[in-house]
Design a protein around this motif. Structure first.
Motif, PDB file in Angstrom:
ATOM      1  N   UNK A  91      19.395   9.072  -9.257  1.00 57.86           N
ATOM      2  CA  UNK A  91      20.069   7.792  -9.112  1.00 57.86           C
ATOM      3  C   UNK A  91      19.872   7.207  -7.706  1.00 57.86           C
ATOM      4  N   UNK A  92      19.888   8.071  -6.701  1.00 58.48           N
ATOM      5  CA  UNK A  92      19.691   7.620  -5.321  1.00 58.48           C
ATOM      6  C   UNK A  92      18.384   6.883  -5.148  1.00 58.48           C
ATOM      7  N   UNK A  93      17.365   7.401  -5.819  1.00 59.14           N
ATOM      8  CA  UNK A  93      16.044   6.809  -5.697  1.00 59.14           C
ATOM      9  C   UNK A  93      16.012   5.428  -6.355  1.00 59.14           C
ATOM     10  N   UNK A 101       9.751  10.310   2.152  1.00 62.09           N
ATOM     11  CA  UNK A 101       9.825   9.126   3.008  1.00 62.09           C
ATOM     12  C   UNK A 101       8.522   8.336   2.886  1.00 62.09           C
ATOM     13  N   UNK A 102       7.399   9.045   2.957  1.00 60.66           N
ATOM     14  CA  UNK A 102       6.092   8.409   2.893  1.00 60.66           C
ATOM     15  C   UNK A 102       5.858   7.715   1.543  1.00 60.66           C
ATOM     16  N   UNK A 103       6.178   8.408   0.459  1.00 63.38           N
ATOM     17  CA  UNK A 103       5.926   7.850  -0.878  1.00 63.38           C
ATOM     18  C   UNK A 103       6.827   6.641  -1.139  1.00 63.38           C
ATOM     19  N   UNK A 104       8.074   6.714  -0.694  1.00 61.92           N
ATOM     20  CA  UNK A 104       8.956   5.556  -0.870  1.00 61.92           C
ATOM     21  C   UNK A 104       8.431   4.345  -0.117  1.00 61.92           C
ATOM     22  N   UNK A 105       7.965   4.571   1.107  1.00 63.98           N
ATOM     23  CA  UNK A 105       7.375   3.460   1.858  1.00 63.98           C
ATOM     24  C   UNK A 105       6.155   2.914   1.127  1.00 63.98           C
ATOM     25  N   UNK A 106       5.342   3.834   0.578  1.00 68.14           N
ATOM     26  CA  UNK A 106       4.117   3.408  -0.104  1.00 68.14           C
ATOM     27  C   UNK A 106       4.447   2.560  -1.338  1.00 68.14           C
ATOM     28  N   UNK A 107       5.506   2.920  -2.055  1.00 70.55           N
ATOM     29  CA  UNK A 107       5.884   2.144  -3.251  1.00 70.55           C
ATOM     30  C   UNK A 107       6.308   0.729  -2.828  1.00 70.55           C
ATOM     31  N   UNK A 108       7.081   0.659  -1.748  1.00 76.37           N
ATOM     32  CA  UNK A 108       7.516  -0.657  -1.270  1.00 76.37           C
ATOM     33  C   UNK A 108       6.321  -1.479  -0.768  1.00 76.37           C
ATOM     34  N   UNK A 109       5.374  -0.813  -0.115  1.00 73.80           N
ATOM     35  CA  UNK A 109       4.161  -1.524   0.321  1.00 73.80           C
ATOM     36  C   UNK A 109       3.380  -2.085  -0.858  1.00 73.80           C
ATOM     37  N   UNK A 110       3.270  -1.291  -1.926  1.00 77.55           N
ATOM     38  CA  UNK A 110       2.582  -1.773  -3.133  1.00 77.55           C
ATOM     39  C   UNK A 110       3.268  -3.049  -3.621  1.00 77.55           C
ATOM     40  N   UNK A 111       4.593  -2.994  -3.655  1.00 75.17           N
ATOM     41  CA  UNK A 111       5.348  -4.167  -4.082  1.00 75.17           C
ATOM     42  C   UNK A 111       5.024  -5.370  -3.194  1.00 75.17           C
ATOM     43  N   UNK A 112       5.027  -5.133  -1.880  1.00 79.30           N
ATOM     44  CA  UNK A 112       4.815  -6.242  -0.962  1.00 79.30           C
ATOM     45  C   UNK A 112       3.387  -6.782  -1.003  1.00 79.30           C
ATOM     46  N   UNK A 113       2.462  -5.955  -1.547  1.00 80.67           N
ATOM     47  CA  UNK A 113       1.091  -6.463  -1.740  1.00 80.67           C
ATOM     48  C   UNK A 113       0.993  -7.288  -3.018  1.00 80.67           C
ATOM     49  N   UNK A 114       2.105  -7.369  -3.763  1.00 83.02           N
ATOM     50  CA  UNK A 114       2.092  -8.193  -4.966  1.00 83.02           C
ATOM     51  C   UNK A 114       1.954  -7.434  -6.268  1.00 83.02           C
TER      52      UNK A 114
END
Ligand SMILES: Nc1ncnc2c1ncn2[C@@H]1O[C@H](COP(=O)(O)OP(=O)(O)OP(=O)(O)O)[C@@H](O)[C@H]1O
Ligand SMILES: [Mg+2]
Length: 504
Positions: free
Chosen positions: A460-462, A437-450
């Motif tokens: 496949x789920x991931x 859960x934490x790592x998935x959030x972190x990946x999305x945060x990286x994306x949102x930082x540009x």
């Protein structure tokens, strides 16, 4: 009848000040498949190492078939019919399969090469674990190495087989047959203990499940009477989000562009055939595919571990196809490799050293000519707390961490960077549900930082839950690209088997 009973097992590691086993008591029934679950660092491997005689408990008793035993080393455990396959395999690369399996069973020194091969072949047929006895270890894929490890135990006539995260290294298509193997062993009367973080698979394959948390026994459940939510809750001690929330992406300029790259193997085989795609700032580009269709080579070529024969790779407009991993890092790339233990870490160094590995030359870590010790120490401490790297201080050796916590060290270091391009291979392999859960959030945060994120996963789920766009590899080429509503299981599955026409 119980095959194994753990009674009040305790184990404290003074070097890391961790109570890895805290008065643990439970039993394993004879002939059952018993799964053990728990967060990274919960003490699963430690307990199994105690049972296999590799670690000494401080106090407690172990009963095998209702009788107390003393297990001083692995030979004691084997003599009591207990075998173990480790989280990280320990095979000698230059040996053949037959040699590896028979190593240490030297009661018959006169045995000829031919009959060694015969013995291994017979065993592999008996347990439906097909393997070529004369193949060399370093030519085999992971799934086969695991077979070798299992056969190595079976030839010693073990009755109880311990498997530490056996499915973490397998591709999704290998998992089904592997679970069949477990059922087959059970039918032949063996008792199986296996550790896994994949809760659905645990529910499907086991008879009972024991959950551990922070060295303690939390409970044992009948697999038929529980579900992934209850298990996740028992493991983490809070409700875990088993799916990710993300806002639509707001992509910016192109960061990674890959144009017509070709890669050939040393023997001249085409591995990548004219692959082109691009990833923009603020988006997650997922690469899917049945493993062996070129996605590994694609990522390694982009990251700089594999040479391209022709084609152009650009990071933020700069041509980088001939640069090494280190040089690409300077050009703005961060890379979380698939094999974190061997490629991403120096396990015999401290957490502090590893928090910097590959980035030692960066100016921001220096004070004059030297490394800014104080700043680096604070940074490493922050990584430990942000990523909940449990089990060691900044000065502790990475080799003392649990498997999942080792993974987190690499993730923390690479994510800490806010790179232009982040490449992540199999981000959650070996991680517990809370950490996923934490790592998935972190990946999305990286994306949102540009950051432009390139994600490769066999899960496949991931891919489905994280990607804004998906490229599917088939036979060394990009079979197709999907975005928005097109991203679903059916479309990906069709492209994965090379059916381009399947996507409307
Ligand atoms: N040899 C060792 N010396 C010191 N501490 C250790 C040693 N082995 C394990 N530990 C510590 O004991 C704790 C339990 O580790 P263990 O490997 O049993 O966890 P685990 O449940 O298998 O986790 P994972 O899911 O990450 O593999 C961890 O905090 C780890 O750092
Ligand atoms: Mg472990």
């Amino acid at each position: 009848m119980n095959a194994i009973t753990f009674e009040n097992i305790s184990k404290y590691y003074p070097s890391t000040e961790v109570q890895a086993s805290d008065n643990v008591s439970f039993s394993i029934r004879k002939g059952e498949i018993h799964a053990i679950c728990g967060e990274n660092g919960a003490g699963k491997s430690t307990l199994m190492n105690i049972l296999f005689g590799l670690e000494r408990m401080d106090s407690g008793r172990i009963l095998i078939n209702e009788e107390e035993v003393t297990l001083r080393n692995a030979s004691d455990a084997l003599a009591h019919g207990i075998g173990m396959v480790h989280q990280h395999f320990k095979l000698v690369p230059s040996f053949t399969v037959a040699e590896s399996i028979l190593l240490g069973t030297e009661e018959k020194p006169f045995i000829s090469k031919k009959s060694e091969v015969e013995a291994v072949r017979e065993l592999s047929e008996k347990y439906s674990l097909p393997i070529d006895p004369s193949a060399l270890i370093d030519t085999l894929p992971v799934g086969m190495l695991q077979r070798v490890e299992i056969l190595k135990m079976l030839i010693r006539n073990v009755e109880i087989l311990i498997l530490d995260e056996p499915t973490a290294v397998l591709t999704p298509n290998e998992v089904g047959p592997f679970l069949d193997t477990l059922r087959n062993l059970k039918e032949r009367g063996k008792t199986i203990i296996f550790i896994s973080h994949k809760l659905q698979e645990v529910l499907d394959a086991s008879d009972r499940i024991t959950v551990m948390r922070k060295g303690k026994f939390i409970g044992t459940k009948e697999s038929k009477e529980t579900n992934i939510y209850e298990l996740a809750d028992m493991m983490v001690g809070r409700k875990v989000l088993l799916s990710v929330d993300k806002k639509p992406s707001v992509p910016g300029e192109t960061i990674l562009s890959v144009e017509n790259i070709n890669v050939t193997s040393s023997s001249g085989l085409k591995i990548l055939d004219n692959v082109s795609f691009s990833v923009r700032r603020g988006e997650i580009y997922g690469i899917a595919g049945v493993s062996g269709n070129g996605q590994e080579a694609l990522i390694k070529a982009i990251a700089g571990e594999v040479q391209v024969r022709s084609g152009v790779i650009r990071i933020s407009g700069k041509e980088v196809q001939n640069l090494s991993v280190e040089q690409k890092r300077k050009a703005g790339m961060a890379y979380v490799p698939e094999d974190r233990v061997h490629v991403g870490l120096n396990v015999e160094a401290s957490l502090l050293d590893n928090s910097l590995l590959g980035y030692e030359d960066e100016k921001c870590f220096k004070k004059g000519m030297f490394l800014d010790e104080k700043k680096l120490r604070e940074r490493a401490e922050k990584m430990i707390s942000d990523y909940q790297i449990y089990g060691s201080s900044v000065d502790g050796l990475v080799s003392k961490l649990s498997g999942g916590n080792m993974q987190k060290v690499v993730l923390a270091r690479e994510f800490e960077h806010v790179p232009d391009l982040l490449i992540v291979e199999q981000p959650v392999r070996g991680l517990d549900v809370g950490s996923i859960e934490f790592v998935h959030k972190a990946i999305i945060e990286e994306r949102d930082k540009g950051t432009a994120v390139l994600l490769v996963s066999v899960e496949l789920d991931e891919i489905l839950s994280l990607s804004d766009r998906v490229g599917v590899m088939y036979s060394g080429s990009l079979a197709g690209e999907l975005s928005g509503d097109e991203i679903n299981e059916t479309n990906i599955a069709l492209l994965m088997v090379g059916k381009k026409g399947g996507v409307e």
